[in-house]
Enzyme design. Structure first.
Site, short mmCIF file in Angstrom:
data_model
loop_
_atom_site.label_atom_id
_atom_site.label_comp_id
_atom_site.label_asym_id
_atom_site.label_seq_id
_atom_site.Cartn_x
_atom_site.Cartn_y
_atom_site.Cartn_z
CG ASP A 1 7.61 -17.52 -21.35
OD1 ASP A 1 7.94 -18.17 -22.35
OD2 ASP A 1 7.79 -16.29 -21.25
CD GLU B 1 10.96 -20.55 -23.15
OE1 GLU B 1 11.49 -20.30 -24.24
OE2 GLU B 1 10.91 -19.70 -22.24
C1 GLC Z 1 9.75 -17.29 -24.21
C2 GLC Z 1 8.81 -17.40 -25.38
C3 GLC Z 1 9.11 -16.33 -26.38
C4 GLC Z 1 9.01 -14.99 -25.71
C5 GLC Z 1 9.85 -14.93 -24.44
C6 GLC Z 1 9.50 -13.74 -23.61
O1 GLC Z 1 11.04 -17.53 -24.58
O2 GLC Z 1 8.89 -18.67 -25.94
O3 GLC Z 1 8.29 -16.41 -27.49
O4 GLC Z 1 9.42 -13.98 -26.58
O5 GLC Z 1 9.63 -16.04 -23.60
O6 GLC Z 1 8.23 -13.91 -23.05
#
Ligand code: GLC
Length: 653
Positions: free
Chosen positions: A284, A326
Site C-alpha cells: 500500500d 499501489e
Molecule cells: C491506499 C489505500 C487507501 C488509503 C491509503 C492510506 O491508497 O488504497 O484506501 O486511504 O492508502 O493507507
C-alpha cells in the site's frame, strides 16, 4: 552476480547466524540467497551503509529471511518451485480478479469461504481481500490504519480461518492477495504506543519532532492527501508533546524507513503473510516510502530502492509471491514501480493502472476516446515480465491524474477539464446522470476527486429512479462496456465486489460520525444477497450485468491474444467516439488476432474496416464477436457499433 565484498560479508553472516537457523536444511534458501546477495547487499548498503551497526543489521536481515523460510510450508515451497519454472504464469489471460472487503462481501472470512462458488460462477479466480487486521475502534481509514500487523480483527475472523480459506482457494485454483500497509501504522500500534510513552527505540520508527522547525520545512513542498479531513502532514501528539508525520490521516503515523529496523520489521510482515498463503502481496501507498525535505516526498529514488530490496529478499524466502504496487501517481511515475530493468520486474510485478482507470471515466463523461487514446499512447511500454492491474472502480476515489499535456492535446484546458469531470460525476453538470460525490476537495489548489459506486457513476442509480427501461438499458451497457475494456486491455482485470450486480452507492456512512467526512465509504458496500439472487431472474438488471460479465470473463479466458505480452497495438481512427486496438498473440499471430472496438457515444458509430491495414492480414472473411457470438452488422465494410457497445472481433474459425 558474484562480487567479493558482498560475498565475504555473506560468509561472515552465515558464520554468525543463530544456531537454530544453522542447523536447518537451507539448501534452496542458500542457492537463492547466493544469487541475490550482491543485489541485497548493495541496496541495503546504499540505504544504511553509513551506520556503525550495518553488519549487525545485515545479520538480522538474513536471520529474518531464513526464519520465515524455515516456517514456509512444504506445499508453498513446492508452489514456489513450480512458479520458478513457469515464470510467466501471471501474464496469462486466465486470471480475473476481484477486490472485496470480507465483512462487506460476506460478513466474515468463513462467509467468504462459503461464497467461493458464487465467485467461481462468475469466473473470478483471484481474490484481493482488503485489509482485515485490528484497527482503531473509531476511524480506521477503511482498514488501512493498522494496529497489529499480525492479528485479524476478531469480528472478521481468525488466522486459522484465513488459512482454511487460503487452502480452499488453492484447491479451487484461485489466488489470494493480501495487503501489507507498508507506509504507516495506526497511532494505536504497539510501536506508536511505546513511542508515545517515551521509548526512543520506537520513536525512531516514526518521524517525530519536538517543534515545527522541520515540519514547516517539509510542508513547503508536500501536498496534502486528505485536505478536508486531515489537512497538513503532521499531527501534534498531546501525550508525547511532539509532532508526528501523518501524511494520510492524523491517526496514521508514517514509518521511518531511514531506520533499518523498520525495513526489517516490515519485510518480516510481508514474509509472514506470504507464509499464511498469500500468492500476491499488495503493498500500500508505496510512492510515499521515503521522505526528503524539499520534495513532495513521493516517488523518491530511495522508495524504489526499498521496494527492490523487499523484492530481492522476498525472492530468497518465498520466490513464488508477487507484489502489487499501489502507487496512484502520475502516469510516467507509476510505470517505474515495476523497476527499471530491461525485462524483469525488479520491484513489483503488478501495478494498478490508475491512468487507464481515470481515462476510461474521461471517455464516459466526454463520450469520446480522444484523451483515452492519447493517454494510453503516452504510457511507456512496460517491462516484459510485469503486468497491469486494470480496474474500473475500487474502494478509493477516482483521481484525475492525467498528464496535462495529453489533456491539452485532446483540445481541453486542463483545469477547466478536470472541473468539468468532477461536476459531471457529481451530477452537477447539466445533462449528467451520474450520482457521485466529491472527495478531497482542496480549496487552496482547486483540486478534487470523485467517490461513488460504478453503477451510480455510470447512471444506473438515476436510471432506476426514472424507471425508463431504455435509460436503464443504457446504464447497463455502460457498465459492461467499462468491464469490456479492462478485460481486453492486457493485464489482470480487477473487478470490485458489488459491481457485478450493479450495486449502487451506499450512503449509510453519513450516519456514522467516524465515516461521514470521507465519501469513499459510499463505495464500500455490504452485499445484499437477496439482490444478488436476482441474477437468476431473466431480464433483471442484476442478471443482465452478472451474465454479461460472466460471458465476457469466460470468453477472455479462451483468447490467448488477451494474455499480456505487450501485444496491443492502438489503432488511429478518425471517429473520436471509438476506441480500437488490435491484440495479437506473439506466437500465433494470424490465427489469433482480435480487434477490440468500443463506442463511448450515445449514438451508433461506424468504423471503416477497409481503412485498417490489418484487414487483409488478420481479419479476413466474416468477423464475429467473441463475447456474444454475434456477427456484427457490416455495411459496405463499415462496422456499425451500437451506443456504448464493444466488440472483440475475430475471424470465424
Ligand atoms: C491506499 C489505500 C487507501 C488509503 C491509503 C492510506 O491508497 O488504497 O484506501 O486511504 O492508502 O493507507
Amino acid at each position: 552476480m558474484y562480487e567479493q565484498v558482498s560475498h565475504s560479508l555473506l560468509n561472515e553472516i552465515l558464520d554468525e547466524l543463530k544456531p537454530e537457523i544453522r542447523r536447518q536444511d537451507l539448501r534452496h534458501f542458500y542457492t537463492r540467497l547466493g544469487a541475490n546477495f550482491y543485489a541485497i547487499h548493495s541496496l541495503f548498503h546504499s540505504l544504511y551503509g553509513a551506520r556503525e551497526d550495518f553488519k549487525e543489521k545485515s545479520i538480522k536481515l538474513v536471520e529474518v529471511m531464513a526464519a520465515r523460510y524455515i516456517e514456509r510450508s512444504a506445499e508453498l515451497e513446492a508452489q514456489d518451485k513450480d512458479r520458478e519454472s513457469n515464470h510467466n504464469w501471471f501474464l496469462s489471460q486466465e486470471w480475473v480478479a476481484m477486490a472485496l472487503y470480507a465483512d462487506g462481501f460476506a460478513g466474515n472470512l468463513d462467509g467468504v469461504c462459503s461464497r467461493a462458488p458464487y465467485l467461481q460462477e462468475l469466473g473470478v479466480n483471484m481474490l484481493h481481500i482488503m485489509p482485515m487486521l485490528v484497527c482503531p475502534e473509531k476511524a480506521s481509514d477503511g482498514g488501512y490504519a493498522i494496529s497489529d500487523f499480525r492479528r485479524i480483527d476478531p469480528r472478521v475472523g481468525t488466522l486459522e480461518q484465513l488459512q482454511t480459506l487460503a487452502e480452499s482457494m488453492r484447491k479451487r485454483g484461485m489466488l489470494l492477495t493480501l495487503d501489507v500497509v507498508v507506509n504507516h501504522t495506526s497511532d494505536e500500534h504497539e510501536w506508536a504506543r511505546k513511542a508515545r510513552a517515551g521509548d526512543r527505540k520506537y520513536q525512531d520508527y516514526y518521524y517525530i519532532f519536538p517543534n515545527r522547525d522541520i515540519p514547516d520545512m517539509f510542508e513547503e513542498t508536500m501536498p496534502e492527501i486528505f485536505p478536508e479531513t486531515s489537512p497538513g502532514n503532521f499531527t501534534w501528539d498531546e501525550e508525547m508533546q511532539q509532532w508526528v508525520m501523518t501524511v494520510f490521516n492524523s491517526f496514521q503515523w508514517d514509518l521511518n524507513y531511514s531506520n533499518p529496523d523498520v525495513f526489517i520489521e516490515m519485510l518480516d510482515v510481508i514474509l509472514f503473510w506470504s507464509n499464511q498463503g498469500a500468492d500476491i502481496v499488495r503493498l500500500d501507498a508505496v510512492a510515499f516510502l521515503w521522505k526528503k525535505i524539499g520534495t513532495t516526498c513521493q516517488n523518491e529514488r530511495e522508495a524504489h530502492l526499498i521496494l527492490q530490496l523487499m523484492k530481492d529478499c522476498c525472492q530468497v524466502t518465498a520466490p513464488g509471491v508477487l507484489f502489487i504496487a499501489e502507487a496512484i501517481v502520475a502516469p510516467l511515475e507509476i510505470i517505474k514501480y515495476f523497476g527499471e530493468d530491461a525485462v524483469i520486474a525488479k520491484e513489483c510485478e503488478i501495478a494498478y493502472n490508475a491512468t487507464f482507470m481515470a481515462l476510461l471515466w474521461d471517455a464516459m463523461a466526454t463520450r469520446n476516446a480522444r484523451l483515452l487514446n492519447l493517454g494510453i499512447r503516452s504510457l511507456p511500454n512496460k517491462l516484459d515480465r510485469a503486468t497491469w492491474l486494470n480496474y474500473v472502480r475500487c474502494h478509493d476515489d477516482i483521481g484525475l491524474g492525467f498528464d496535462d499535456r495529453d489533456i491539452m492535446a485532446a483540445g481541453y484546458e486542463p483545469h477547466a477539464h478536470r472541473r468539468f469531470l468532477v461536476d459531471y460525476f457529481i451530477g452537477e453538470y447539466e445533462g449528467s446522470d451520474a450520482r457521485g460525490q466529491p472527495f478531497g476537495r482542496n480549496e487552496k489548489t482547486g483540486d478534487a476527486r470523485i467517490s461513488g459506486s460504478l453503477a451510480s457513476l455510470a447512471g444506473l442509480e438515476s436510471a432506476l429512479e426514472s424507471g425508463d427501461p431504455k435509460i436503464i438499458d443504457r446504464a447497463v451497457q455502460r457498465i459492461l462496456l467499462l468491464h469490456g475494456m479492462i478485460l481486453s486491455f492486457g493485464g489482470i482485470p480487477l473487478l470490485y465486489y458489488g459491481d457485478e450486480i450493479g450495486t449502487l452507492s451506499d450512503c449509510s456512512y453519513l450516519e456514522d460520525p467516524n465515516k461521514a467526512g470521507d465519501s469513499r465509504w459510499m463505495n464500500r458496500p455490504r452485499i445484499d444477497w437477496e439482490k444478488a439472487e436476482l441474477r437468476h431472474q431473466h431480464g433483471s438488471v442484476e442478471q443482465r450485468i452478472f451474465d454479461g460479465l460472466k460471458r465476457m470473463i469466460a470468453a477472455r479466458k479462451g483468447i490467448p491474444a488477451f494474455a499480456d505480452f505487450n501485444n496491443r497495438e492502438l489503432i488511429d481512427l478518425e471517429n473520436p467516439h471509438l476506441f480500437a486496438c488490435l491484440r495479437t498473440h506473439p506466437e500465433h499471430q494470424q490465427s489469433s488476432s482480435v480487434l477490440v472496438v468500443a463506442n463511448f457515444d450515445a449514438n451508433p458509430q461506424y468504423l471503416e474496416l477497409s481503412n485498417l491495414r490489418y484487414r487483409s492480414l488478420y481479419l479476413r472473411g466474416t468477423l464475429h464477436d467473441l463475447h456474444t457470438g454475434e456477427i456484427p452488422r457490416l455495411f459496405n465494410d463499415r462496422l456499425v457499433v451500437p451506443p456504448y457497445r464493444f466488440y472483440w472481433l475475430s475471424n470465424m474459425r
